[in-house]
Design a protein around this motif. Sequence first.
Motif, PDB file in Angstrom:
ATOM      1  N   ASP A 227      -3.678   9.542   1.085  1.00  0.00           N
ATOM      2  CA  ASP A 227      -3.812   9.300  -0.356  1.00  0.00           C
ATOM      3  C   ASP A 227      -3.365   7.895  -0.741  1.00  0.00           C
ATOM      4  O   ASP A 227      -4.010   7.245  -1.570  1.00  0.00           O
ATOM      5  CB  ASP A 227      -2.982  10.330  -1.150  1.00  0.00           C
ATOM      6  N   GLU A 228      -2.272   7.444  -0.164  1.00  0.00           N
ATOM      7  CA  GLU A 228      -1.792   6.094  -0.482  1.00  0.00           C
ATOM      8  C   GLU A 228      -2.839   5.057  -0.081  1.00  0.00           C
ATOM      9  O   GLU A 228      -3.113   4.107  -0.817  1.00  0.00           O
ATOM     10  CB  GLU A 228      -0.469   5.804   0.248  1.00  0.00           C
ATOM     11  N   VAL A 229      -3.407   5.255   1.082  1.00  0.00           N
ATOM     12  CA  VAL A 229      -4.398   4.289   1.566  1.00  0.00           C
ATOM     13  C   VAL A 229      -5.653   4.326   0.694  1.00  0.00           C
ATOM     14  O   VAL A 229      -6.163   3.284   0.277  1.00  0.00           O
ATOM     15  CB  VAL A 229      -4.753   4.568   3.038  1.00  0.00           C
TER      16      VAL A 229
ATOM     17  N   ILE B  65       0.833  -1.206   0.000  1.00  0.00           N
ATOM     18  CA  ILE B  65       0.000   0.000   0.000  1.00  0.00           C
ATOM     19  C   ILE B  65       0.863   1.250   0.000  1.00  0.00           C
ATOM     20  O   ILE B  65       0.443   2.311  -0.453  1.00  0.00           O
ATOM     21  CB  ILE B  65      -0.921   0.005   1.249  1.00  0.00           C
ATOM     22  N   ASP B  66       2.084   1.091   0.488  1.00  0.00           N
ATOM     23  CA  ASP B  66       2.997   2.215   0.678  1.00  0.00           C
ATOM     24  C   ASP B  66       3.620   2.599  -0.658  1.00  0.00           C
ATOM     25  O   ASP B  66       4.731   2.204  -0.981  1.00  0.00           O
ATOM     26  CB  ASP B  66       4.058   1.800   1.706  1.00  0.00           C
ATOM     27  N   GLY B  67       2.895   3.400  -1.434  1.00  0.00           N
ATOM     28  CA  GLY B  67       3.279   3.696  -2.805  1.00  0.00           C
ATOM     29  C   GLY B  67       4.683   4.253  -2.957  1.00  0.00           C
ATOM     30  O   GLY B  67       5.404   3.900  -3.888  1.00  0.00           O
ATOM     31  N   ASP B  68       5.094   5.148  -2.051  1.00  0.00           N
ATOM     32  CA  ASP B  68       6.421   5.748  -2.191  1.00  0.00           C
ATOM     33  C   ASP B  68       7.476   5.028  -1.359  1.00  0.00           C
ATOM     34  O   ASP B  68       8.634   5.434  -1.324  1.00  0.00           O
ATOM     35  CB  ASP B  68       6.392   7.247  -1.869  1.00  0.00           C
ATOM     36  N   GLY B  69       7.067   3.953  -0.683  1.00  0.00           N
ATOM     37  CA  GLY B  69       8.033   3.111   0.016  1.00  0.00           C
ATOM     38  C   GLY B  69       8.752   3.769   1.176  1.00  0.00           C
ATOM     39  O   GLY B  69       9.844   3.347   1.547  1.00  0.00           O
ATOM     40  N   ASP B  70       8.144   4.797   1.789  1.00  0.00           N
ATOM     41  CA  ASP B  70       8.844   5.477   2.884  1.00  0.00           C
ATOM     42  C   ASP B  70       8.512   4.881   4.253  1.00  0.00           C
ATOM     43  O   ASP B  70       8.958   5.388   5.280  1.00  0.00           O
ATOM     44  CB  ASP B  70       8.553   6.985   2.869  1.00  0.00           C
ATOM     45  N   GLY B  71       7.725   3.800   4.260  1.00  0.00           N
ATOM     46  CA  GLY B  71       7.451   3.115   5.521  1.00  0.00           C
ATOM     47  C   GLY B  71       6.243   3.664   6.263  1.00  0.00           C
ATOM     48  O   GLY B  71       5.812   3.090   7.258  1.00  0.00           O
ATOM     49  N   ALA B  72       5.682   4.761   5.798  1.00  0.00           N
ATOM     50  CA  ALA B  72       4.469   5.318   6.396  1.00  0.00           C
ATOM     51  C   ALA B  72       3.382   5.375   5.326  1.00  0.00           C
ATOM     52  O   ALA B  72       3.678   5.460   4.133  1.00  0.00           O
ATOM     53  CB  ALA B  72       4.743   6.718   6.946  1.00  0.00           C
ATOM     54  N   LEU B  73       2.144   5.297   5.743  1.00  0.00           N
ATOM     55  CA  LEU B  73       1.035   5.324   4.787  1.00  0.00           C
ATOM     56  C   LEU B  73       0.309   6.653   4.883  1.00  0.00           C
ATOM     57  O   LEU B  73      -0.245   6.994   5.925  1.00  0.00           O
ATOM     58  CB  LEU B  73       0.044   4.198   5.090  1.00  0.00           C
ATOM     59  N   THR B  74       0.310   7.398   3.801  1.00  0.00           N
ATOM     60  CA  THR B  74      -0.463   8.638   3.790  1.00  0.00           C
ATOM     61  C   THR B  74      -1.922   8.326   3.477  1.00  0.00           C
ATOM     62  O   THR B  74      -2.262   7.239   2.988  1.00  0.00           O
ATOM     63  CB  THR B  74       0.063   9.614   2.713  1.00  0.00           C
TER      64      THR B  74
HETATM   65 CA   LIG Z   1       4.313   6.249   2.080  1.00  0.00          CA
END
Ligand SMILES: [Ca+2]
Length: 149
Positions: free
Chosen positions: A111-113, A100-109
């Motif tokens: 928008d990503e969710v 789900i983590d589109g940008d792969g930064d380890g957190a879910l925004t």
């Molecule tokens: Ca993210």
Amino acid sequence: MQQISKTRRALTGGAVPALALGLLLATGPAALAQQSGLSSALQQERMAFEVADTDGDMRISPGEFARDAAAGFSSLDTDGSLTLTPAELGEHDPALFGPIDGDGDGALTFDEVMTYKMKAFEAADTDGDGYLSFDEMVGAAEDQLGAAQ
Ligand SMILES: [Ca+2]
Ligand SMILES: [Ca+2]
Ligand SMILES: [Ca+2]
């Protein structure tokens, strides 16, 4: 890094949209994942379905689904940052939210969710009528349970 993105890609196959379905549905997705028996998981699904079906027509419209997903997001986003950190997602397997983590930064925004949730909605809508029936939702949840074992 390359290795990780390969793993992520592998995780996006087949079962993952169903995983994401359970991840943020309103009623205790963590509890659902922890159920060992399918019948209690079904009760959880029924509750989640009824909560999400705000107009009571026994099907989940995209709008109802989005509202439910947003509510699920808010309930997990305890500090109101509009980002879910691994700490806030503590009870979930990190492998569940990697895809789900589109940008792969380890957190879910948010928008990503939401992007991911609406893909999950389409994947679960097996008859393609634009709504999720309870059966369609259970089918996705069963995939989720099967994948989790
Ligand atoms: Ca993210
Ligand atoms: Ca409805
Ligand atoms: Ca449908």
